[in-house]
Write an enzyme that holds these catalytic residues in place. Structure first.
Site, short mmCIF file in Angstrom:
data_model
loop_
_atom_site.label_atom_id
_atom_site.label_comp_id
_atom_site.label_asym_id
_atom_site.label_seq_id
_atom_site.Cartn_x
_atom_site.Cartn_y
_atom_site.Cartn_z
N THR A 47 13.89 17.89 32.28
CA THR A 47 14.73 17.94 33.62
C THR A 47 15.39 19.09 33.39
O THR A 47 14.77 19.90 32.29
CB THR A 47 16.24 16.90 32.42
OG1 THR A 47 16.73 17.25 31.62
CG2 THR A 47 15.20 15.31 32.68
N GLY A 48 16.35 19.04 34.60
CA GLY A 48 16.67 21.13 34.48
C GLY A 48 15.62 21.74 34.55
O GLY A 48 15.90 22.91 34.85
N ALA A 49 14.43 21.40 35.50
CA ALA A 49 13.23 22.36 35.52
C ALA A 49 13.35 23.71 36.67
O ALA A 49 12.54 23.65 37.35
CB ALA A 49 12.11 21.78 35.69
N SER A 50 14.46 23.59 37.35
CA SER A 50 14.29 24.76 38.82
C SER A 50 14.60 25.97 38.13
O SER A 50 14.21 26.26 39.27
CB SER A 50 15.06 23.89 40.17
OG SER A 50 16.53 23.73 39.31
N GLY A 52 15.45 28.65 34.74
CA GLY A 52 16.24 29.12 33.36
C GLY A 52 15.27 28.51 32.67
O GLY A 52 13.94 28.20 32.60
N GLY A 54 14.56 25.25 31.78
CA GLY A 54 13.61 24.42 32.36
C GLY A 54 12.22 24.40 32.94
O GLY A 54 11.53 23.90 32.47
N TYR A 193 32.77 20.29 28.69
CA TYR A 193 31.54 20.66 28.14
C TYR A 193 31.16 20.40 26.54
O TYR A 193 30.68 19.62 26.97
CB TYR A 193 31.15 22.03 28.37
CG TYR A 193 29.87 22.83 27.78
CD1 TYR A 193 28.69 22.22 28.99
CD2 TYR A 193 29.54 23.47 26.72
CE1 TYR A 193 28.05 21.99 27.85
CE2 TYR A 193 28.68 23.63 26.32
CZ TYR A 193 27.43 23.45 27.41
OH TYR A 193 26.37 24.09 26.76
#
Length: 315
Positions: A47-50, A52, A54, A193
């Protein structure tokens, strides 16, 4: 090609700073042979692979022979990463995932299981960082909902959707990219956060104890500072030693190769022991520091009605 955020301070970016980053970050494994033995032919969800960490993790796993499922809100960016992986000879599928939308999570999990029947590795990397004074959030309920859904409720729902098939096969490994900040004292401006990251950390550890007898293991990575677009708005962070996304990805490699229960930077052990003992003096000291530090430009722009990014972005 991947874009790496580097520290903008000469000391942090120099040999001393890079050596410090290597010493204090969770130690990774950069042996491609060992990684290939662990992941070749496996289905890995990131996840969050678009952007950084990920994106770097997806590239690394695909290069080692895994079929990588990329999830994030920005499908255009995801497809760019997937196309890059495919062009390099790897296998990657981009599927939109919005952790704030239960329907998106269900659709994401259903499509994965329909295509591949199972998941071998689930890497919870997506998250939303936020550093903002509480008075700037009085009229911004989305600060609460955005951090809680990206860092806690969304990953929880995704785990609930994919864990049953893992337990049924008696096989699988989950990696939770947490933050060493949850081992630190409570810190002004980071309440949304850190509380959301700590909540998922506790929930995932409890679930891990139930799933382990069924063959599903868990590694929690308490990541140190990474120089990414999420940390870039806090200029003081750019002056500190930290890892690039590619360097941090070697920590994920270690989690998949050796499957430790936890991975913590060296200083994390000390702070986790001292924090309860020194709670009151630390809170007094942090309060004094807080009064001298301003908010990020991104935080102030958001309050003024602009659509700033940076510390408001999710990976």
């Amino acid at each position: 090609m991947s874009t790496l955020h580097r520290p903008n301070n000469a000391l942090a970016a120099g040999p001393v700073g890079r050596a410090a980053a290597w010493l204090i970050g969770p130690r990774g494994i950069s042996d491609p042979v060992r990684l290939r033995r662990a992941v070749e032919g496996k289905i890995a969800v990131v996840t969050g692979a678009s952007h950084g960490l990920g994106a770097e993790t997806a590239r690394m796993l695909a290069a080692a022979g895994a079929t990588v499922v990329l999830g994030a809100r920005s499908i255009d960016e995801l497809e760019k990463v997937a196309a890059e992986i495919t062009a390099a000879g790897g296998k990657a599928v981009a599927i939109r995932l919005d952790l704030a939308e239960p329907e998106s999570i269900s659709s994401f999990a259903e499509e994965i299981l329909a295509r591949f029947d199972h998941v071998d590795y689930l890497i919870h990397n997506a998250g939303k960082s936020l550093r903002r004074s509480i008075h700037l959030s009085y009229d911004r309920p989305k600060d609460l909902t955005a951090t809680s859904t990206a860092n806690y409720l969304g990953p929880m729902r995704l785990t609930l959707a994919l864990l049953p098939s893992m337990r049924a096969r008696r096989s699988g490994h989950i990696v939770n990219i947490s933050t060493v900040g949850v081992l630190f004292p409570a810190t002004p401006k980071w309440g949304f956060y850190l509380s959301s990251k700590a909540a998922f950390d506790v929930w995932m550890r409890a679930v891990g104890m139930e799933a382990r007898p069924d063959g599903v293991t868990l590694t929690t990575i308490y990541a140190g500072l990474m120089h990414t677009r999420m940390s870039a708005p806090s200029r003081w962070m750019s002056a500190l030693p930290g890892q690039s996304p590619a360097e941090a990805a070697t920590g994920v490699a270690r989690a998949l190769i050796t499957k430790p229960r936890i991975m913590i930077p060296a200083y994390g052990y000390l702070t986790s022991v001292l924090t309860p003992v020194l709670r009151v003096p630390l809170e007094i000291a942090f309060t004094a520091v807080y009064r001298r530090l301003g908010d990020t430009d991104a935080a102030l722009r958001a309050v003024q009605g602009n659509t700033g990014t940076g510390s408001d972005d999710a990976e």
